[in-house]
Design an enzyme around this catalytic site. Sequence first.
Site, PDB file in Angstrom:
ATOM      1  N   SER A 262       1.596   9.392  -2.965  1.00  0.00           N
ATOM      2  CA  SER A 262       1.797  10.963  -2.693  1.00  0.00           C
ATOM      3  C   SER A 262       1.321  11.017  -1.252  1.00  0.00           C
ATOM      4  CB  SER A 262       0.632  11.518  -3.637  1.00  0.00           C
ATOM      5  OG  SER A 262      -0.230  12.225  -2.893  1.00  0.00           O
ATOM      6  N   LYS A 263       1.831  12.507  -0.739  1.00  0.00           N
ATOM      7  CA  LYS A 263       1.494  12.549   0.540  1.00  0.00           C
ATOM      8  C   LYS A 263       0.020  13.084   0.880  1.00  0.00           C
ATOM      9  CE  LYS A 263       3.855  17.134  -0.131  1.00  0.00           C
ATOM     10  NZ  LYS A 263       5.077  17.788   0.399  1.00  0.00           N
ATOM     11  N   ARG A 264      -0.632  13.119  -0.303  1.00  0.00           N
ATOM     12  CA  ARG A 264      -2.038  13.403  -0.236  1.00  0.00           C
ATOM     13  C   ARG A 264      -2.986  12.134  -0.128  1.00  0.00           C
ATOM     14  NH1 ARG A 264       0.095  17.651  -2.455  1.00  0.00           N
ATOM     15  NH2 ARG A 264       0.621  16.308  -4.420  1.00  0.00           N
ATOM     16  N   ASP A 265      -2.184  11.055  -0.615  1.00  0.00           N
ATOM     17  CA  ASP A 265      -2.733   9.432  -0.609  1.00  0.00           C
ATOM     18  C   ASP A 265      -3.603   9.377   0.829  1.00  0.00           C
ATOM     19  OD1 ASP A 265      -3.297   7.673  -2.432  1.00  0.00           O
ATOM     20  OD2 ASP A 265      -1.361   8.021  -2.966  1.00  0.00           O
ATOM     21  N   SER A 268      -1.132   7.239   2.871  1.00  0.00           N
ATOM     22  CA  SER A 268       0.185   7.787   3.473  1.00  0.00           C
ATOM     23  C   SER A 268       0.204   8.659   4.717  1.00  0.00           C
ATOM     24  CB  SER A 268       0.942   8.559   2.403  1.00  0.00           C
ATOM     25  OG  SER A 268       0.300   9.614   2.249  1.00  0.00           O
TER      26      SER A 268
END
Length: 494
Positions: A262-265, A268
């Site tokens: 996820s872009k919140r990871d 990432s």
Amino acid sequence: MASAPASPVRVRFCPSPTGNPHVGLVRTALFNWAFARHHQGTLVFRIEDTDAARDSEESYTQLLDAMRWLGFDWDEGPEVGGPHAPYRQSQRMDIYRDVAQKLLDAGHAYRCYCSQEELDTRREAARAAGRPSGYDGHCRDLSDAEVEEYRAQGREPIVRFRMPDEPITFEDLVRGEITYLPENVPDYGIVRANGAPLYTLVNPVDDALMEITHVLRGEDLLSSTPRQIALYKALTELGIAKETPAFGHLPYVMGEGNKKLSKRDPQSSLNLYRERGFLPEGLLNYLSLLGWSLSADQDIFTMDEMVAAFDVSDVQPNPARFDLKKCEAINADHIRLLDTKEFTERCRPWLKAPVAPWAAEDFDEAKWQAVAPHAQTRLKVLSEITDNVDFLFLPEPVFDEASWAKAMKEGSDALLRTAREKLDTADWTSPESLKEAVLAAGEAHGLKLGKAQAPVRVAVTGRTVGLPLFESLEILGKEKSLARIDAALARLAA
Ligand code: GLU
Ligand code: ZN
């Protein structure tokens, strides 16, 4: 040879400026860029900033900065302009209002007066009855009287696109033929009650106006494709669109635990890779492997090689796994490939404040030039340089306590004393001679070279692992090296 005519390929990279740039975004940009360059086509960079609540100027600036850092160039878009300017959707609102009106006038769209509550109730009922639970077409054909009534109630309509009552089939460039049945693609909102146009409208409208020929984007957007194809058809009828683009959906990227990255990871975040000192070319090389490969036996390649070989039909539809270890290994290979001079320059940010712990005046350019080639063959990421060379620029080594405990065993003081004696008479312009000295000291105490050099290394550099020891000693110099051995002996005695 006559030059080939300009290729008609026009692709776009169209992120929304929300949050920090992430690796998924970069992979999408990369595949579009490589596709455009391969076909000598045009890359359009468009900013999809119609969501005032989520978009930010800071994020926009970061996006541009990230694209430049990665080394991408674009033919139309922010900073470069182009025939379809402006390229920020927030500056194109009049266009969308006009198109929405045309769609309404032609009957391709209609006003929907349903309240959220009503929609929810009917969705629940449909679900309970086992019917498709999307929008049920309630407002498709309202009579004038019904509209009158809703208006009188003060309802504020949204604009909905009228989907055709027939299956939509398209040939995905990555996945092959895909068909969506009408019951699974209900009429959908394109303008909010407050007049704000939605992604569902502005994205295909701009693709049409900017004459995009190929849409390459993440698989998460696959379900919006049948809607966009239907909208394109309507736009073509209205003379706004020329031709429906081809679509290709890039595979999901999986992160830890086989969950979608996820872009919140944290893993990432592009900023993280920049701060750790990934080379743009190393990171891009790795990201290109998320769904594509140059050949079965070549993992490491330049962007020029990728551009020459890239074909979207070679992209694999199955999910790709993000593997940080492999990403680092590939980056390490790119560090090795740098020209040494280039390597010494690229390390600069990690050789000064606020990253480096030494005082600016203690940095020694000659020592740096001497040690750099030894570091270049060992780093995975550039940020590792700081710890590897701090012994050269700090007045004292930073003793890592675990390293000290591991290297300084019983008998280490005796070994260090012998090593100091032998080193004192060695040739300090020759790492080979320094090695002989430590080897001889080891022999005197019944130790192999590996065991004998550990206390010397810790005494001089503070750590058990690091750059090749004898080259390190030579570069640090006799006086400092011997003084550090003396200091370690004093510490052991204490
Ligand atoms: N702005 C959209 C996004 O960032 C673009 C999606 C698309 O490529 O169509 O998700
Ligand atoms: Zn409705």
